[in-house]
Design a protein around this motif. Structure first.
Motif, mmCIF file in Angstrom:
data_model
loop_
_atom_site.group_PDB
_atom_site.id
_atom_site.type_symbol
_atom_site.label_atom_id
_atom_site.label_comp_id
_atom_site.label_asym_id
_atom_site.label_seq_id
_atom_site.Cartn_x
_atom_site.Cartn_y
_atom_site.Cartn_z
ATOM 1 N N LYS A 473 -2.125 9.468 10.287
ATOM 2 C CA LYS A 473 -1.169 10.518 10.633
ATOM 3 C C LYS A 473 0.019 10.507 9.663
ATOM 4 O O LYS A 473 0.528 11.566 9.269
ATOM 5 N N ASN A 474 0.457 9.311 9.258
ATOM 6 C CA ASN A 474 1.597 9.188 8.344
ATOM 7 C C ASN A 474 1.217 9.420 6.886
ATOM 8 O O ASN A 474 2.086 9.444 6.010
ATOM 9 N N GLY A 475 -0.093 9.526 6.609
ATOM 10 C CA GLY A 475 -0.535 9.706 5.226
ATOM 11 C C GLY A 475 -0.586 8.417 4.433
ATOM 12 O O GLY A 475 -0.685 8.427 3.204
ATOM 13 N N TRP A 476 -0.567 7.294 5.145
ATOM 14 C CA TRP A 476 -0.575 5.991 4.470
ATOM 15 C C TRP A 476 -1.992 5.484 4.193
ATOM 16 O O TRP A 476 -2.163 4.477 3.504
ATOM 17 N N ASP A 477 -2.971 6.158 4.719
ATOM 18 C CA ASP A 477 -4.348 5.677 4.589
ATOM 19 C C ASP A 477 -4.897 5.848 3.178
ATOM 20 O O ASP A 477 -5.990 5.369 2.870
ATOM 21 N N GLN A 478 -4.137 6.518 2.293
ATOM 22 C CA GLN A 478 -4.581 6.736 0.922
ATOM 23 C C GLN A 478 -4.203 5.579 -0.014
ATOM 24 O O GLN A 478 -4.427 5.657 -1.217
#
Length: 553
Positions: A473-478
């Motif tokens: 959700k925070n876009g940190w998975d990239q």
């Protein structure tokens, strides 16, 4: 037999200015820290050609010893013996292991970087600067809350910890702010060892001061009452932290016993961080040397994987060859032999333990890089066992070269050096990263766990499952992943030696390290603040009336 420190103290060193001159470093770029240490400031030159990069890694460490740093230093000296311009790039030792169980990180015998005592103790103060910056951020966080908490930081959701460069288990879980209102807001707190601090990782991955400041700004320190992330930039203190780290960003130049130049800079642990020396130091070695020799912490499943999947994209240069260090003694332990039986010939235990070395070699080959095995010799090694190990390596298509750098310095690693050079010339490295950042976070974790460690599957505890969704959700998975696990086994269970083939890797927590640019995946019972053993190395340390140290190793 002389101890490492006695050998070091009997060695004649060249003035560090002389070492810098050999590298054609201008006097203006050299900042002296005494006679034998200096910080180096190299002007930016993106067009400067880079030398060949040699990455040294090893099998899973055992109490029998592997000697990865000793081999790295010996290899650099060995390259010098065959008339190659080699430069070392190593990590700084942490005082925790130095005064605990593991000892220093300056090599051993006649294959050491010097001045050994100073490097293993306070050196040029880099780790102290990192500790200070880390704790300054903690003080600024608590002051912000005390002064009204404009950002709405939830004290129960602060993930930033204080740090100390010592093994101190009593500080793992603490309570701060006790007393009356003037003493601050009471909350639970904890300490990490300094080398596990995100600021250590930031310093080691930053390209320059501008990049350092940008990375510091992105550090997530905790969350608001609405569970929104709070960063250093929100606190507006990235400039202050960068100022504290200004000198620590400059790589340190020292020398080996044979006066081979060595950059020693940065020291993140490889079991709880990414385990490689700084990008600026490695880049300096590549610019100034025909060959740059560097190492990654612990076994290839930890340090080398993180070097190849985290550091290489930041360094923008992949290794031209990987050297995997092994010892007969350690492989026999991986084969089930007890520590008090290692001096006895046991070919069956060696052959069984060879599976651990084979796994690491194959893992490095997955990155499409040439591999050479370095057999770090001990005086107790038997010819029959050394020969068997070389034959086993030959069967899997890699050359295994015996190195006696500990006893003979560069001459003892001359054959290894020549083999490494020949391998670089004959086999083209075609680096291929294990995973791409765009892969789902869960898939990246499974890829490292299953392909590198050999796990059957990965189990995520409830908290980790929740974090997978939050981070997406925070876009940190990239971001790339930095798995924290025991160094002693390919698994997350330190007791499973050799090559475990039917285990489940358990993920209990994922910690965002946005400044470093990776996510730390905590597995098993890994601790970010080690403890001291029953008989710490500090008990043997002393200093005489003339200031001469003893007991360091």
């Amino acid at each position: 037999m002389l101890s490492d420190i006695e050998i070091a103290q009997q060695t004649t060193l060249a003035p560090i200015e002389t070492v810098a001159e050999k590298l054609e470093i201008s006097k203006e770029s050299v900042e002296l820290y005494g006679k034998f240490k200096a910080k180096i400031t190299l002007p930016e030159d993106k067009k400067a050609p880079l030398g060949k990069l040699i990455l040294v890694t090893s099998i899973n460490p055992t109490p029998a010893g592997e000697g990865k740093t000793t081999v790295s230093i010996g290899l650099a000296d060995g390259l010098k013996k065959i008339h190659k311009n080699a430069v070392l790039a190593l990590r700084e030792p942490s005082l925790g292991p130095v005064m605990g169980l593991k000892g220093g990180a300056t090599g051993g015998g006649y294959s050491q970087v010097l001045p050994m005592e100073e490097i293993n103790l306070h050196f040029t103060g880099d780790i102290h600067a990192i500790t200070t910056a880390n704790n300054a951020l903690s003080a600024l966080i608590d002051n912000h809350i005390h002064q009204g908490n404009e950002l709405g930081i939830d004290p129960q959701q602060i993930i930033w910890k204080r740090s100390l460069d010592l093994n101190d288990r009593a500080l793992r879980h603490t309570v701060i702010g006790l007393g009356n209102k003037a003493q601050g807001v009471p909350r639970e707190e904890g300490f990490d060892i300094s080398v596990a601090s995100e600021i250590m990782a930031v310093v080691c991955l930053a390209r320059d001061l501008s990049d350092l400041k940008s990375r510091l700004a992105k550090i997530v320190i905790g969350y608001t009452y609405e569970s929104q992330p709070v960063t250093v930039h929100d606190l507006q203190v990235e400039g202050a932290l960068a100022l504290l780290l200004k000198e620590a960003m400059k790589p340190n130049l020292v020398q080996t016993m044979e006066q081979t130049p060595a950059f020693i800079h940065g020291g993140p642990f490889a079991n709880i961080a990414h385990g490689c020396n700084s990008v600026v130091a490695t880049k300096a070695a590549l610019r100034l040397g025909e060959y740059a020799v560097t190492e990654a912490g612990f076994g290839a499943d930890l340090g080398a994987e993180k070097f190849l999947d985290i550091k290489v994209p930041n360094l923008e240069k992949a290794p031209d060859v990987v050297v995997v260090v092994a010892t007969v003694r350690a492989l026999k332990m991986h084969g089930g032999l007890a520590s008090d039986q290692l001096e006895n010939i046991n070919l069956s235990a060696l052959e069984k333990g060879f599976a651990n070395l084979k796994k690491h070699v194959q893992n490095m080959q997955k990155y499409q890089l040439p591999v050479v095995v370095a057999i770090n010799e001990f005086a107790t090694d038997q010819t029959s066992e050394l020969s068997l190990l070389q034959k086993l390596c030959q069967k899997i298509g890699v050359k295994a070269i015996r190195s006696s750098a500990w006893a003979e310095g560069g001459m003892g690693a001359k054959d290894l050096a020549q083999t490494v050079v020949d391998t670089i010339n004959q086999q083209k490295a075609d680096y291929k990263r294990l995973y791409q950042d765009y892969l789902p976070l869960e898939d990246k974790i499974k890829k490292v766990a299953c392909e590198i460690y050999g796990a059957r599957e990965v189990s995520f505890e409830t908290n980790a499952r929740k974090q997978l969704k939050e981070f997406e959700k925070n876009g940190w998975d990239q971001l790339p992943i930095c798995i924290a696990k025991t160094q002693y086994s390919l698994s997350d269970n330190a007791n499973l030696l050799g090559v475990p083939d039917d285990f489940v890797l358990t993920v209990r927590e994922i910690v965002p390290k946005m400044g470093a640019g990776f996510l730390v995946v905590l597995t098993g019972n890994i601790l970010t603040m080690p403890g001291l053993p029953k008989y710490p190395a500090a008990l043997n340390m002393d200093i005489d009336v003339n200031g001469n140290a003893s007991g360091l190793f």
